[in-house]
Design an enzyme around this catalytic site. Structure first.
Site, mmCIF file in Angstrom:
data_model
loop_
_atom_site.group_PDB
_atom_site.id
_atom_site.type_symbol
_atom_site.label_atom_id
_atom_site.label_comp_id
_atom_site.label_asym_id
_atom_site.label_seq_id
_atom_site.Cartn_x
_atom_site.Cartn_y
_atom_site.Cartn_z
ATOM 1 N N SER A 1 73.195 54.587 16.243
ATOM 2 C CA SER A 1 71.762 54.376 16.042
ATOM 3 C C SER A 1 71.288 52.928 16.098
ATOM 4 O O SER A 1 70.086 52.679 16.107
ATOM 5 C CB SER A 1 71.318 54.985 14.704
ATOM 6 O OG SER A 1 71.233 56.379 14.815
ATOM 7 N N LYS B 1 64.246 48.662 9.255
ATOM 8 C CA LYS B 1 64.125 50.110 9.474
ATOM 9 C C LYS B 1 63.669 50.755 8.168
ATOM 10 O O LYS B 1 64.164 50.391 7.090
ATOM 11 C CB LYS B 1 65.502 50.635 9.891
ATOM 12 C CG LYS B 1 65.582 52.085 10.313
ATOM 13 C CD LYS B 1 67.013 52.395 10.782
ATOM 14 C CE LYS B 1 67.176 53.824 11.297
ATOM 15 N NZ LYS B 1 68.537 54.068 11.822
ATOM 16 N N SER C 1 68.683 56.261 16.306
ATOM 17 C CA SER C 1 67.525 56.470 15.457
ATOM 18 C C SER C 1 66.758 55.190 15.121
ATOM 19 O O SER C 1 65.634 55.275 14.652
ATOM 20 C CB SER C 1 67.966 57.138 14.161
ATOM 21 O OG SER C 1 68.783 56.249 13.422
#
Lengths: 481, 484
Positions: free
Chosen positions: B174, B75, B150
């Site tokens: 997330s 990420k 997310s």
């Protein structure tokens, strides 16, 4: 109208740790801007603070020295505000649960009396960087070398009642942090900085007046002058029927006045909250005990010991114990065999005068304590008269050699050999028949003339006591006139 | 079928049936072919190929580890040295991290081949992936739907078969919610297990890095590498993490799984079938189910949406245009520099949370909001602690719905916040939690969630692994065009 003056000081002491408060970057002024600012000090994304265990130990040592309540759990908090030299947009400080709670400091005031001044708390926080306004013509530069330097903020109770008391308190604190070896106390370089809260109230009133805060006083003299100015300013405002505005003021030493700082919005909201990057720090009874065990002899105890054990007067004890380098010098000279009284006299006399002349500090004094002890030994054993000792002292300042080396090379021993002195006395008497007659006619003062002649003839080396005795023996008592 | 799981790749590498270089080329090609998903913000073929060659050499020298030569991606909230690290924010569009996050450094040390940086909601704030300054990520199961957030790119890149595992972060769900939306297994470890050093902060007391992959087995491999104490994070827990094998092999028969009925009743009816089947499946494995109550349910989301923005509001103060990141053109003075740099650099959701959080910490509101939310947080932890007196782990839904349509909740932030209501409690309590695929509804994956006491990741990984030995939900793949 009579006014009571109420003063409290907030002192920031930079702690002498190897690394910064929350990173392993060196805690040192870098040669070039931003040299000692690591990713943590720059506040780069993803960086995290890790508390410096040494800073925590030094803070606890301070707490132990002022006999304070030491925290069992201490919490770091974020103080939020935007400023270009504050890299993260918040300063890591402490609000609730400071590392050092209430304690007190015994302060020797100018009149010699001792007064206990309360210390509300002391907490750890990181220093900010510096905005540099004169490096470029059209912009401000940021130097983050100082960012992250560990500070101990020491907050006094409002228990000081004059500029002189405030200075005495700051001197005591300055000496304490140096004695504890937690801060170098260098005020010029900002290692120890002071803010003063000053207010006036009608004499005897229970209600405190509105205070102003004078920021960044970096010398004892500025502290005294700034407070003196501020007291007078507030007095004039109040007596003119005005009100004191609560504000932050800056002292300008060039104009010897305080004036309001660039106006900030009233009561900025710092939105303090516990820093979620740092868990509460738990301190055990062992941590507290270790802090107490790490304490050197404190200034107050030194003063008492000098007076009772060493037989010095109260004022001598104060002079010697109230400044770390003086006490260290004194004790080193004692360790080298010198007698307390003699060292005390020289420290308050010749050495103080010399430091005054040169503007140096005792830390850099050219004559080491053991060398002073060597010089005093030559006075005690009669090798040097006090006059000769001063001559040798001055040579030592120049050459940094031991007294014995100088005495030997320059033949500065006082002459105590009776045979040699008797011959000299006979010579001088013979050469000055007129004065002998005057003496015998009753002018006793003429003896001084002979002593002068003899000292001159001996090159200043004759032992004065012995000379007097020999002269009197040779001349007899002065006549009745 | 091409190799698309970490364990299969590992076995093939160990058997000499493939090479890191071949796997990396396959991954790079897939990333190119599926660029429309917008899973990657930064792809670095040069670095990946060099790492692959080094990994092959290392394996040949007999010094490989489980991850040596496996293509992975992280990420874009993890710093990686020399690479763009944007947090999907315009604020950091041109920023390159000068150092590796601890989790990234540990992957590199293990010989993993890092392909690049994955899309996300800006600063990890969002539950759909739509808050990225660089465009939304699409769900490989249905390109008209969100992959969740997310960690949107982290889920999409695995579900699309580009890489077999990714790193994500989980502040309020997330990792788990996108894992559920994309048919994956995702682990949010105990708070403090994975170092936050180099992980750009959203809400420091809640943020936790973890892994997404097809199976519990693969998640365990990554977790055992990235987890364990790190002296650079003061909130890092002491101790190391057990090897993957040990994390997966705890006996599950005889364990008691608490099932909070109220959570199951609150999900969309379409999810109820798969969740009920999953409960039966656990029973078939010898796990005892026990109905329990978690009385805080309604308070978790409001408490979270005070605490997380409060922390975020100050974590994001460093983006001021002074030292790094976006700076506005020609500021007239300092205030202008701050206002415009931040105004231009941050997206609307980030601003919303900074404002909310600033308010919650302000004088006069602190007690009513921040302090009160902390009280709720403690209460939640206590009620979990109490629950774990009588059960070994908990099973509950991961999300109230399956993946929703792109744009569907865009203008309704509160509805989007409610997306996290089953995942937030584990963050507030710092508990390890895992989402695993438990079936499908209308061709979209459904996730179930396992929670355990602190540091008991092995218990939920073992439960998930046992479940995956007797089910095939984690073996389903999206078809090229969309819905299977």
């Amino acid at each position: 109208m009579n006014w009571d003056v109420v003063i409290g000081l907030e002192v920031h002491a930079q702690l002498q740790t190897a690394s910064k408060l929350f990173s392993s970057a060196p805690n040192a002024a870098g040669a070039t801007p931003n040299e000692t600012a690591s990713a943590v000090e720059l506040g780069l994304p993803g960086t995290l603070p890790v508390p410096n265990a040494e800073a925590i130990r030094l803070a606890l040592r301070f707490g132990a020295a002022i006999d304070a309540a030491l925290a069992t759990e201490t919490i770091f908090a974020r103080k939020n505000y935007f400023y270009p030299d504050l890299p993260k947009g918040y300063q890591i400080s402490q609000l609730d649960a400071p590392i050092v709670g209430r304690g007190s400091l015994s302060v020797v005031m100018a009149n010699g009396a001792t007064k206990a001044i309360g210390i509300t708390r002391a907490h750890l926080e990181e220093d900010a960087g510096k905005s540099v306004h004169d490096a470029y013509s059209d912009r401000t530069a940021i130097d983050l070398n100082r960012a992250g330097t560990p500070l101990l903020e020491i907050v006094s109770e409002p228990e000081l009642h004059s500029a002189q008391e405030a200075v005495a308190y700051l001197r005591e604190l300055h000496n304490l942090v140096r004695t504890l070896e937690i801060c170098d106390g260098n005020m010029n370089e900002g290692s120890l900085r002071c803010d003063a809260n000053v207010s006036l109230k009608p004499a005897g009133s229970e209600v405190l007046g509105t205070r102003t805060e004078i920021k960044n006083l970096n010398s004892f003299r500025f502290l005294e002058r700034a407070i003196t100015y501020e007291i007078e300013r507030q007095r004039l405002v109040l007596e003119g029927g005005g009100v004191v505005v609560q504000e932050t003021r800056l002292y300008d030493p060039d104009r010897d006045e305080t004036r309001p700082m660039r106006s900030k919005e009233e009561a900025e909201d710092y939105r303090y909250f516990p820093d979620p990057d740092l868990l509460p720090i738990l301190l055990t009874a062992d941590d507290h005990a270790a802090a107490r065990a790490s304490l050197p002899e404190l200034p107050a105890a030194k003063r008492a010991r000098y007076e009772t054990d060493l037989g010095l007067t109260a004022s001598e004890a104060r002079l010697l114990a109230s400044e770390r380098s003086t006490a260290a010098y004194f004790e080193a000279a004692l360790a080298a065999g010198a007698a307390p009284k003699g060292v005390a006299n020289w420290l308050s006399g010749e050495i103080a005068a010399q430091l005054n002349r040169s503007g140096e500090t005792l830390d850099a004094f050219p004559i080491a304590p053991a060398q002073l002890a060597g010089l005093l030994a030559r006075i005690d054993d009669g090798t040097l008269s006090s006059k000769l000792a001063k001559t040798v002292f001055e040579r030592m300042l120049e050459t940094r050699e031991d007294a014995d080396v100088i005495i030997e090379r320059e033949g500065l021993k006082q002459v105590s050999d009776s045979g040699a002195l008797e011959a000299l006395v006979a010579e001088v008497i013979e050469a000055n028949p007129g004065q002998v007659e005057q003496y015998r006619a009753g002018k006793g003062k003429v003896l001084g003339f002979f002593v002068g002649q003899l000292m001159k003839a001996s090159g200043g080396k004759a032992n004065p006591q012995q000379l007097n005795a020999l002269l009197k023996a040779a001349l007899g008592e002065p006549g009745e006139g | 079928m091409s190799l698309d799981t970490l364990s299969a790749m590992r076995r093939a590498l160990e058997a000499g049936e493939t090479t890191a270089v071949a796997l990396t080329e396959q991954a790079l090609a897939a990333a190119e072919a599926k660029a429309d998903l917008n899973a990657f913000l930064h792809l670095d073929p040069t670095q990946a190929r060099a790492a692959a060659e080094a990994a092959d050499a290392r394996r040949q020298a007999g010094e490989g580890t489980a991850l040596t030569g496996i293509p992975l991606a992280v990420k874009d909230i993890f710093c990686s040295e020399g690479d763009p690290t944007t947090a999907a924010s315009r604020m950091l569009a041109n920023w390159r991290a000068p150092y590796d996050a601890t989790a990234v450094a540990r992957l590199k040390d293990a010989g993993a081949v890092l392909l690049g940086k994955l899309n996300l909601d800006e600063f990890a704030m969002g539950a759909s992936g739509e808050n990225s300054a660089f465009g939304p990520t699409l769900n490989p199961w249905d390109r008209t739907r969100v992959p969740g957030g997310s960690s949107s790119g982290s889920a999409a890149a695995v579900a699309a078969g580009i890489v077999p595992a990714t790193l994500g972060t989980d502040t309020g769900g997330s990792i788990r919610q996108p894992a559920a939306f994309c048919g994956l297994t995702g682990l949010k470890p105990t708070y403090g297990r994975v170092s936050r050093w180099g992980m750009i902060a959203f809400a420091s007391s809640l943020d936790q890095g973890g892994a997404l992959a097809w199976s519990a087995e693969d998640v365990a491999e990554v977790f055992s590498v990235i987890g364990g104490h790190d002296p650079r994070d003061a909130t890092s827990a002491p101790g190391t993490v057990a090897p993957a094998g040990a994390l997966l092999s705890a006996p599950v028969a005889g364990l008691t799984l608490g099932v909070p009925e109220a959570f199951f009743e609150a999900v969309d009816s379409a999810l109820q079938g798969p969740l009920a089947e999953a409960r039966a499946q656990f029973e078939a494995l010898g796990v005892r189910l026990k109905a329990i109550e978690l009385p805080f349910a309604g308070d978790a989301v409001p408490a979270y949406y005070v605490l997380a923005p409060a922390e975020a509001s100050t974590n994001l103060s460093r983006y001021d245009g002074v030292r790094f990141g976006h700076r506005c053109e020609n500021p007239v003075d300092l205030d202008d520099l701050y206002r415009r740099s931040r105004g231009e650099g941050f997206g609307p959701e980030v601003k919303r949370r900074i404002l909310t959080g600033t308010y919650a910490l302000s004088v006069g509101y602190y007690d009513a909001y921040y302090r009160q939310a902390q009280r709720v947080r403690r209460r939640i932890l206590e009620s979990f602690t109490e629950a774990f007196q009588s059960v070994d782990a908990l099973f509950l839904p991961t999300t109230p719905t399956t993946a929703f349509k792109l744009g569907e909740k865009r203008n309704d932030p509160i509805a989007l916040y409610e997306e996290d209501r089953f995942t937030i409690p584990a963050n507030l309590a710092g508990l390890p939690a895992l989402s695993l695929p438990v079936g499908f509804s209308n061709g979209l994956p459904v996730g179930g969630q396992l929670l355990a006491p602190h540091f008991e990741e092995g218990r939920i990984l073992s439960l998930a692994h046992a479940f995956q030995q007797v089910t095939d939900h984690h073996q389903q793949r999206p078809t090229a065009g969309g819905v299977a």
